[in-house]
Write a protein that holds these residues in place. Structure first.
Motif, PDB file in Angstrom:
ATOM      1  N   ASP A 133       0.816  -1.220   0.000  1.00 31.63           N
ATOM      2  CA  ASP A 133       0.000   0.000   0.000  1.00 31.63           C
ATOM      3  C   ASP A 133       0.843   1.260   0.000  1.00 31.63           C
ATOM      4  OD1 ASP A 133      -2.172  -1.589  -0.024  1.00 31.63           O
ATOM      5  OD2 ASP A 133      -2.623  -1.400   2.120  1.00 31.63           O
ATOM      6  N   LEU A 155     -12.441   4.628 -11.968  1.00 35.21           N
ATOM      7  CA  LEU A 155     -12.806   4.099 -10.654  1.00 35.21           C
ATOM      8  C   LEU A 155     -14.084   3.271 -10.731  1.00 35.21           C
ATOM      9  CD1 LEU A 155     -12.009   7.161  -8.353  1.00 35.21           C
ATOM     10  CD2 LEU A 155     -10.663   5.091  -8.703  1.00 35.21           C
ATOM     11  N   ASP A 159     -13.823  -1.150 -10.283  1.00 38.32           N
ATOM     12  CA  ASP A 159     -14.302  -1.281  -8.900  1.00 38.32           C
ATOM     13  C   ASP A 159     -13.898  -2.601  -8.267  1.00 38.32           C
ATOM     14  OD1 ASP A 159     -16.083  -0.507  -6.609  1.00 38.32           O
ATOM     15  OD2 ASP A 159     -17.168  -2.287  -7.297  1.00 38.32           O
ATOM     16  N   LEU A 162      -9.733  -2.930  -7.906  1.00 43.17           N
ATOM     17  CA  LEU A 162      -9.051  -2.164  -6.866  1.00 43.17           C
ATOM     18  C   LEU A 162      -9.481  -2.645  -5.488  1.00 43.17           C
ATOM     19  CD1 LEU A 162      -9.454   1.421  -8.358  1.00 43.17           C
ATOM     20  CD2 LEU A 162      -7.580  -0.202  -8.706  1.00 43.17           C
ATOM     21  N   THR A 163      -8.539  -2.891  -4.633  1.00 41.50           N
ATOM     22  CA  THR A 163      -8.824  -3.298  -3.255  1.00 41.50           C
ATOM     23  C   THR A 163      -7.785  -2.679  -2.334  1.00 41.50           C
ATOM     24  OG1 THR A 163      -7.503  -5.314  -3.557  1.00 41.50           O
ATOM     25  CG2 THR A 163      -9.878  -5.515  -3.912  1.00 41.50           C
ATOM     26  N   LYS A 167      -7.949   1.521  -2.555  1.00 41.27           N
ATOM     27  CA  LYS A 167      -9.365   1.848  -2.623  1.00 41.27           C
ATOM     28  C   LYS A 167      -9.814   2.619  -1.398  1.00 41.27           C
ATOM     29  CE  LYS A 167     -13.610  -0.129  -4.356  1.00 41.27           C
ATOM     30  NZ  LYS A 167     -14.214  -1.307  -5.003  1.00 41.27           N
ATOM     31  N   ASP A 168      -9.222   2.318  -0.239  1.00 37.69           N
ATOM     32  CA  ASP A 168      -9.548   3.073   0.971  1.00 37.69           C
ATOM     33  C   ASP A 168      -9.309   4.559   0.778  1.00 37.69           C
ATOM     34  OD1 ASP A 168     -10.688   1.553   2.949  1.00 37.69           O
ATOM     35  OD2 ASP A 168      -8.792   0.750   3.669  1.00 37.69           O
ATOM     36  N   LEU A 170      -9.469   6.244  -1.865  1.00 38.49           N
ATOM     37  CA  LEU A 170     -10.341   6.842  -2.877  1.00 38.49           C
ATOM     38  C   LEU A 170     -11.816   6.725  -2.520  1.00 38.49           C
ATOM     39  CD1 LEU A 170      -8.573   5.308  -5.999  1.00 38.49           C
ATOM     40  CD2 LEU A 170      -8.479   7.702  -5.313  1.00 38.49           C
ATOM     41  N   TRP A 171     -12.139   5.950  -1.492  1.00 36.63           N
ATOM     42  CA  TRP A 171     -13.535   5.612  -1.232  1.00 36.63           C
ATOM     43  C   TRP A 171     -14.368   6.823  -0.819  1.00 36.63           C
ATOM     44  CZ3 TRP A 171     -16.613   2.309  -2.978  1.00 36.63           C
ATOM     45  CH2 TRP A 171     -17.847   2.044  -2.366  1.00 36.63           C
ATOM     46  N   ASN A 174     -15.347   8.618  -3.815  1.00 37.42           N
ATOM     47  CA  ASN A 174     -16.296   7.812  -4.577  1.00 37.42           C
ATOM     48  C   ASN A 174     -17.699   7.908  -3.979  1.00 37.42           C
ATOM     49  OD1 ASN A 174     -17.022   6.116  -6.639  1.00 37.42           O
ATOM     50  ND2 ASN A 174     -16.362   4.251  -5.614  1.00 37.42           N
ATOM     51  N   THR A 488     -23.109   1.800  -4.915  1.00 42.99           N
ATOM     52  CA  THR A 488     -21.971   2.338  -4.160  1.00 42.99           C
ATOM     53  C   THR A 488     -22.374   2.675  -2.732  1.00 42.99           C
ATOM     54  OG1 THR A 488     -20.923   3.232  -6.156  1.00 42.99           O
ATOM     55  CG2 THR A 488     -20.305   4.231  -4.054  1.00 42.99           C
ATOM     56  N   TRP A 502     -11.636  -1.276   3.332  1.00 44.43           N
ATOM     57  CA  TRP A 502     -11.280  -2.061   2.160  1.00 44.43           C
ATOM     58  C   TRP A 502     -10.050  -2.922   2.415  1.00 44.43           C
ATOM     59  CZ3 TRP A 502     -14.545  -3.033  -1.501  1.00 44.43           C
ATOM     60  CH2 TRP A 502     -15.593  -2.142  -1.734  1.00 44.43           C
TER      61      TRP A 502
END
Length: 661
Positions: A133, A155, A159, A162-163, A167-168, A170-171, A174, A488, A502
């Motif tokens: 990360d 994104l 979906d 990405l994990t 993704k955290d 960007l969440w 989002n 979402t 995530w």
């Protein structure tokens, strides 16, 4: 195990088609591809499929465009998104990974620009799957440097790829985008129009062919016989007693002319009513013969409904319905005659029924609703004079016979009786032929005028309704944007409920299925979209699977019938898919500690296919849009490997992807 928030689901309903209220296929060319279409045209249709949530068809169309020579950074960018949209990394086959690897090597051949930057970021995000990360900062910077539309597109379609920490980070953005888009573009006010069927075109009852010619052909012979027999009777009576006969003949002539004058309108009115009744031969609702005519009864019910809600000011609905019983029956009969043979549902003609109800209300408010009814009625005084005149004519005929018998003797009585019989028969026949011809001319002119007026008014109402629907009906992209926003926020709510990030997830999947009762609609060549959905989210962690399901009203995103379940990897014993041509696709989950769970993935749609649509292709499009393929692979893998599935799908053990460009 359950966490206590379970609700009851009616599993029996999923095995039938009960609850489907309406369905329609919009005849749009949005996905139409001509057999001789250029690669550029196929690419555009592929992008449209991608934007509208059907990546499998997008992959086919864009790949075909590339194979035919249409290849640049923009095309490759959308091809990569189509390859990854709705799929996790482990869903990709070896051949697909090799194709992606080769495509990344083409980056250097494309000119610099935003499409090349976006393509590079997509490949770098794919390569980040097995990267710690802490080393993702550079890719995030490049991602955020893209235009908002390109960043959001990446994104959205990546979906499931990405994990973890990437993704955290960007969440939150989002989620904010989903909240902003969820009710954008007037969703609540417009969604209903998507499920409204395309109206069938306006029709009016055309004038029936005239039979006046046949009546005129018979008139000379009948009139000639009447003249001869009448003249013979007049001669006999004048010879017998000139003075008495002259008076009787004058009275008879006056009575005949009076009867003809006042009886003509009466006869024409009766003629018109009889011809109308012959046209509208529709059984009464209580008639057993009408029991099987579903369309006619639906038309009647629709007229009752719209007349009950389109009520003139100052009247209660029940008063208005009582006042317009005959009008509704006549209109319902007309609509049934006009549209019964079209094999359509009443929902496609409701626009016309609504227009007719509004027209009746407006004419009542103007005081003209029953004008035609009063115009058609013959005054009682005219009817009385006609009857009296006919009676007088009969009396004078008998008087003439008496005059002949008393003045000329019994020898001429028999010829006089024959003359009277001939005059009565031929006179009635000639009068009927003349009235028939006049009545048909009058009817044809009146029906032609009414037909033209009605058709013009209905054409205007049809165009207004069709234009309103086209302006109101959401596009496929709008429907997909709203649905994606709902998904979402549903995922975000589940993460918050379980207090997961995530980083805690190995993977996830969401299955979107219809929730009954629903209305459904689709664009020709596109997936079914529903007025009510069931979202089923599977969150896979080191401890097992957390399943969250909820029903959604798509119009306002209100939720109901929520359920949460948790189970270990070894609790999922098997997964099975059942395809039934009559009902659709079912997904069955078999747990070791409970009964099989049946999930209706999609209903059958073979009867709603256009002639040029392929049933298998449409089924695949709908399964793809539902997220079924990835969900089935995930659950099937867990059921087969149990706890071993975690190790096999650990990002560190996945085949690495190296962006070449």
């Amino acid at each position: 195990m359950n966490d206590g928030s379970a609700v009851t689901h009616n599993s029996a309903a999923y095995g039938s088609t009960v609850g489907i209220q309406a369905e329609t296929v919009h005849n749009s060319n949005v996905y139409f591809v001509h057999p001789d279409a250029s690669p550029q045209e196929k690419y555009k249709v592929g992008v449209r499929y991608l934007e509208d949530g059907v990546p499998s068809r997008a992959r086919d169309m864009i790949s075909e465009a590339i194979a035919n020579g249409h290849d640049n950074a923009e095309v490759r960018f959308h091809w990569v998104l189509a390859m990854l949209s709705g799929r996790a990394y482990d869903d990709l086959g070896t051949d697909e990974l090799q194709r992606l690897q080769r495509a990344s090597g083409l980056l250097g051949t494309y000119p610099e620009g935003e499409w090349k930057d976006a393509l590079r970021v997509a490949f770098e995000l794919l390569a980040m799957l097995s990267t710690p990360d802490g080393e993702t900062g550079r890719v995030l910077e490049r991602l955020r440097a893209l235009s908002p539309s390109l960043r959001d597109t990446i994104l959205h379609h990546l979906d499931l790829v990405l994990t973890g920490g990437l993704k955290d980070s960007l969440w939150a953005e989002n989620r904010e985008r989903a909240e902003a888009a969820r009710f954008g573009n007037g969703r609540v006010q417009r969604v209903w129009a998507y499920f409204e069927p395309d109206p069938i075109g306006p029709r009016a009852l055309p004038p029936r062919p005239s039979i006046a010619a046949a009546a005129r052909e018979a008139l000379p012979l009948r009139a000639g016989l009447f003249v001869v027999t009448t003249a013979f009777l007049c001669v006999l009576s004048l010879v017998a007693d000139p003075a008495a006969a002259a008076v009787e003949l004058l009275v008879a002539l006056g009575a005949g002319l009076t009867a003809a004058h006042f009886g003509r309108r009466w006869w024409l009115q009766e003629h018109r009513l009889k011809t109308k009744k012959r046209v509208f031969q529709v059984p009464h609702p209580r008639d057993p013969a009408s029991a099987g005519d579903g369309f006619t009864n639906q038309v009647r019910h629709s007229f009752d409904h719209y007349f009950s809600v389109r009520v003139p000011y100052g009247l209660a609905p029940y008063e208005w319905l009582g006042l317009t019983v005959d009008i509704r029956e006549s209109l319902a009969a007309e609509i049934a005659v006009l549209y019964r043979e079209s094999r359509i549902g009443v929902d496609r003609v409701n626009w016309l029924i609504r227009h007719l109800a509004e027209d009746a209300r407006d004419r009542h408010s103007k005081g003209t609703l029953f004008d035609h009814h009063h115009q058609d009625q013959t005054p009682a005084g005219a009817k009385a004079l006609c009857v009296v005149a006919l009676g007088a004519l009969g009396v004078m005929t008998l008087a003439l016979l008496g005059t002949v018998a008393s003045g000329a003797g019994a020898s001429l009585l028999l010829p006089a009786v024959v003359a009277v019989a001939g005059a009565v028969w031929s006179g009635r026949a000639a009068g009927a032929a003349w009235l028939e011809a006049r009545g048909e001319d009058h009817r044809l002119a009146e029906e032609t005028r009414e037909y033209q007026e009605q058709l013009a008014a209905r054409q205007a109402a049809y165009q207004n309704w069709k234009s309103f629907l086209e302006a109101t009906r959401p596009s496929e992209q709008e429907m997909e944007t709203w649905l994606a926003s709902d998904k979402t926020l549903f995922v975000d709510e589940a993460l918050h409920h379980y207090q997961l990030t995530w980083r805690d997830l190995i993977t996830h999947t969401i299955l979107v299925t219809p929730a009954r009762p629903y209305k459904r609609g689709r664009v020709k060549g596109g997936p079914w979209r529903y007025s009510r959905y069931s979202f089923r989210l599977f969150l896979v962690t080191q401890d097992g699977v957390r399943e969250v399901s909820s029903e959604f009203d798509f119009t306002d995103a209100k939720r109901g019938n929520r359920q949460r379940s948790n189970y270990r990897f070894d609790a999922l014993s098997s997964v099975q898919v059942t395809e039934r041509s009559e009902t659709g696709y079912d997904l069955e989950l078999f747990l070791t500690n409970g009964p099989a769970r049946n999930i209706r993935v999609k209903d059958a749609d073979a009867h709603q296919l256009a002639p040029d649509e392929n049933a298998q292709e449409i089924a695949e499009i709908n399964l793809d849009a539902a997220g079924f393929i990835h969900t089935f692979r995930l659950l099937e893998g867990i059921a087969a490997d149990g706890k071993g599935w975690i190790e096999r799908n650990n990002p560190k053990n996945l085949p690495s992807f190296h962006a070449v460009g």
